[in-house]
Write a protein that holds these residues in place. Structure first.
Motif, PDB file in Angstrom:
ATOM      1  N   UNK A   1       5.060  14.810  42.092  1.00 33.09           N
ATOM      2  CA  UNK A   1       4.302  14.257  43.218  1.00 33.09           C
ATOM      3  C   UNK A   1       2.941  13.753  42.750  1.00 33.09           C
ATOM      4  N   UNK A   2       2.276  14.529  41.895  1.00 34.78           N
ATOM      5  CA  UNK A   2       0.981  14.114  41.361  1.00 34.78           C
ATOM      6  C   UNK A   2       1.134  12.854  40.518  1.00 34.78           C
ATOM      7  N   UNK A   3       2.236  12.782  39.739  1.00 30.83           N
ATOM      8  CA  UNK A   3       2.488  11.609  38.908  1.00 30.83           C
ATOM      9  C   UNK A   3       2.685  10.362  39.777  1.00 30.83           C
ATOM     10  N   UNK A   4       3.392  10.501  40.895  1.00 30.01           N
ATOM     11  CA  UNK A   4       3.578   9.367  41.805  1.00 30.01           C
ATOM     12  C   UNK A   4       2.247   8.922  42.404  1.00 30.01           C
ATOM     13  N   UNK A   5       1.408   9.889  42.790  1.00 20.66           N
ATOM     14  CA  UNK A   5       0.094   9.556  43.341  1.00 20.66           C
ATOM     15  C   UNK A   5      -0.763   8.839  42.304  1.00 20.66           C
ATOM     16  N   UNK A   6      -0.748   9.360  41.067  1.00 17.35           N
ATOM     17  CA  UNK A   6      -1.522   8.733  39.997  1.00 17.35           C
ATOM     18  C   UNK A   6      -1.026   7.317  39.709  1.00 17.35           C
ATOM     19  N   UNK A   7       0.290   7.141  39.732  1.00 15.42           N
ATOM     20  CA  UNK A   7       0.857   5.821  39.497  1.00 15.42           C
ATOM     21  C   UNK A   7       0.430   4.842  40.589  1.00 15.42           C
ATOM     22  N   UNK A   8       0.421   5.281  41.830  1.00 10.06           N
ATOM     23  CA  UNK A   8      -0.025   4.430  42.932  1.00 10.06           C
ATOM     24  C   UNK A   8      -1.503   4.075  42.784  1.00 10.06           C
ATOM     25  N   UNK A   9      -2.320   5.052  42.396  1.00 13.94           N
ATOM     26  CA  UNK A   9      -3.747   4.782  42.206  1.00 13.94           C
ATOM     27  C   UNK A   9      -3.973   3.785  41.069  1.00 13.94           C
ATOM     28  N   UNK A  10      -3.207   3.927  39.997  1.00 10.30           N
ATOM     29  CA  UNK A  10      -3.314   2.998  38.864  1.00 10.30           C
ATOM     30  C   UNK A  10      -2.900   1.596  39.299  1.00 10.30           C
ATOM     31  N   UNK A  11      -1.825   1.501  40.079  1.00  5.69           N
ATOM     32  CA  UNK A  11      -1.377   0.195  40.576  1.00  5.69           C
ATOM     33  C   UNK A  11      -2.451  -0.457  41.450  1.00  5.69           C
ATOM     34  N   UNK A  12      -3.089   0.330  42.317  1.00 11.03           N
ATOM     35  CA  UNK A  12      -4.152  -0.206  43.174  1.00 11.03           C
ATOM     36  C   UNK A  12      -5.340  -0.673  42.333  1.00 11.03           C
ATOM     37  N   UNK A  13      -5.732   0.126  41.345  1.00 12.26           N
ATOM     38  CA  UNK A  13      -6.842  -0.251  40.475  1.00 12.26           C
ATOM     39  C   UNK A  13      -6.514  -1.521  39.691  1.00 12.26           C
ATOM     40  N   UNK A  14      -5.296  -1.608  39.200  1.00 13.39           N
ATOM     41  CA  UNK A  14      -4.872  -2.779  38.450  1.00 13.39           C
ATOM     42  C   UNK A  14      -4.879  -4.020  39.339  1.00 13.39           C
ATOM     43  N   UNK A  15      -4.459  -3.861  40.590  1.00 17.38           N
ATOM     44  CA  UNK A  15      -4.475  -4.978  41.529  1.00 17.38           C
ATOM     45  C   UNK A  15      -5.911  -5.428  41.812  1.00 17.38           C
ATOM     46  N   UNK A  16      -6.827  -4.473  41.950  1.00 16.06           N
ATOM     47  CA  UNK A  16      -8.239  -4.819  42.168  1.00 16.06           C
ATOM     48  C   UNK A  16      -8.812  -5.570  40.973  1.00 16.06           C
ATOM     49  N   UNK A  17      -8.485  -5.126  39.768  1.00 11.50           N
ATOM     50  CA  UNK A  17      -8.956  -5.809  38.560  1.00 11.50           C
ATOM     51  C   UNK A  17      -8.364  -7.210  38.505  1.00 11.50           C
ATOM     52  N   UNK A  18      -7.087  -7.334  38.817  1.00 20.19           N
ATOM     53  CA  UNK A  18      -6.422  -8.636  38.819  1.00 20.19           C
ATOM     54  C   UNK A  18      -7.093  -9.588  39.808  1.00 20.19           C
ATOM     55  N   UNK A  19      -7.386  -9.103  40.998  1.00 22.48           N
ATOM     56  CA  UNK A  19      -8.031  -9.927  42.017  1.00 22.48           C
ATOM     57  C   UNK A  19      -9.447 -10.318  41.586  1.00 22.48           C
ATOM     58  N   UNK A  20     -10.173  -9.395  40.979  1.00 23.82           N
ATOM     59  CA  UNK A  20     -11.558  -9.694  40.592  1.00 23.82           C
ATOM     60  C   UNK A  20     -11.627 -10.675  39.433  1.00 23.82           C
ATOM     61  N   UNK A  21     -10.571 -10.791  38.644  1.00 21.77           N
ATOM     62  CA  UNK A  21     -10.569 -11.703  37.509  1.00 21.77           C
ATOM     63  C   UNK A  21     -10.009 -13.078  37.824  1.00 21.77           C
ATOM     64  N   UNK A  22      -9.595 -13.310  39.056  1.00 19.83           N
ATOM     65  CA  UNK A  22      -9.165 -14.646  39.446  1.00 19.83           C
ATOM     66  C   UNK A  22     -10.377 -15.571  39.364  1.00 19.83           C
ATOM     67  N   UNK A  23     -10.175 -16.799  38.911  1.00 19.48           N
ATOM     68  CA  UNK A  23     -11.317 -17.706  38.730  1.00 19.48           C
ATOM     69  C   UNK A  23     -12.180 -17.881  39.980  1.00 19.48           C
ATOM     70  N   UNK A  24     -11.582 -17.995  41.140  1.00 21.42           N
ATOM     71  CA  UNK A  24     -12.374 -18.199  42.352  1.00 21.42           C
ATOM     72  C   UNK A  24     -13.237 -16.973  42.637  1.00 21.42           C
ATOM     73  N   UNK A  25     -12.709 -15.791  42.378  1.00 22.32           N
ATOM     74  CA  UNK A  25     -13.481 -14.570  42.616  1.00 22.32           C
ATOM     75  C   UNK A  25     -14.602 -14.403  41.587  1.00 22.32           C
ATOM     76  N   UNK A  26     -14.363 -14.853  40.352  1.00 23.68           N
ATOM     77  CA  UNK A  26     -15.418 -14.812  39.341  1.00 23.68           C
ATOM     78  C   UNK A  26     -16.555 -15.744  39.760  1.00 23.68           C
ATOM     79  N   UNK A  27     -16.197 -16.930  40.256  1.00 24.06           N
ATOM     80  CA  UNK A  27     -17.213 -17.889  40.713  1.00 24.06           C
ATOM     81  C   UNK A  27     -17.981 -17.318  41.899  1.00 24.06           C
ATOM     82  N   UNK A  28     -17.266 -16.721  42.847  1.00 22.76           N
ATOM     83  CA  UNK A  28     -17.926 -16.135  44.019  1.00 22.76           C
ATOM     84  C   UNK A  28     -18.900 -15.031  43.611  1.00 22.76           C
ATOM     85  N   UNK A  29     -18.468 -14.177  42.708  1.00 21.69           N
ATOM     86  CA  UNK A  29     -19.354 -13.081  42.300  1.00 21.69           C
ATOM     87  C   UNK A  29     -20.564 -13.611  41.528  1.00 21.69           C
TER      88      UNK A  29
END
Length: 135
Positions: free
Chosen positions: A19-47
């Protein structure tokens, strides 16, 4: 301890870890998605623009450079157009550079005049009054 108790404890520990492994995997997926979104060119320009908004000195310097380069470009195009002569092109670059430096030095005044002209046009004053007020 009985063999059944140890087996039950191990099964419970394994289930807890899974159960802890599933929670950690979900948290990693969310963090990875946030990093992916922040590295999109439009988001880099906005920031980047948001960080420019937060630094008034940098924004002022950027405005000065934009005004200077814009005026230098306009002066070069007005006086030298698209010349094929290398000597005229060299003279055009020199005039553009000089005009840019002068415009950057007086960019605050230029910006004030432009803002005054815009506000005068938007308030409905006649052209004659606008020009005389700007000078």
């Amino acid at each position: 301890m009985k063999k059944g108790d140890i087996s039950d404890n191990l099964k419970l520990a394994i289930a807890t870890l899974e159960a802890r492994q599933k929670e950690d995997l979900e948290m990693i997926k969310e963090d990875l998605h946030e990093v992916y979104e922040s590295l999109k060119p439009i988001n880099v320009i906005k920031s980047t623009f948001n960080s420019l908004k937060e630094s008034p000195e940098l924004m002022h310097n950027l405005t000065n450079v934009a005004i200077g380069n814009g005026i230098g470009f306009i002066v070069r195009k007005l006086f030298f157009r698209d010349s094929k002569s290398p000597l005229r092109n060299l003279a055009g670059v020199a005039v553009e550079s000089l005009a840019s430096k002068i415009a950057m030095r007086y960019s605050d005044r230029i910006l004030g005049m432009v803002q005054h002209l815009i506000s005068s046009f938007s308030s409905g004053n006649s052209k004659r009054n606008v020009v005389s007020n700007a000078l």
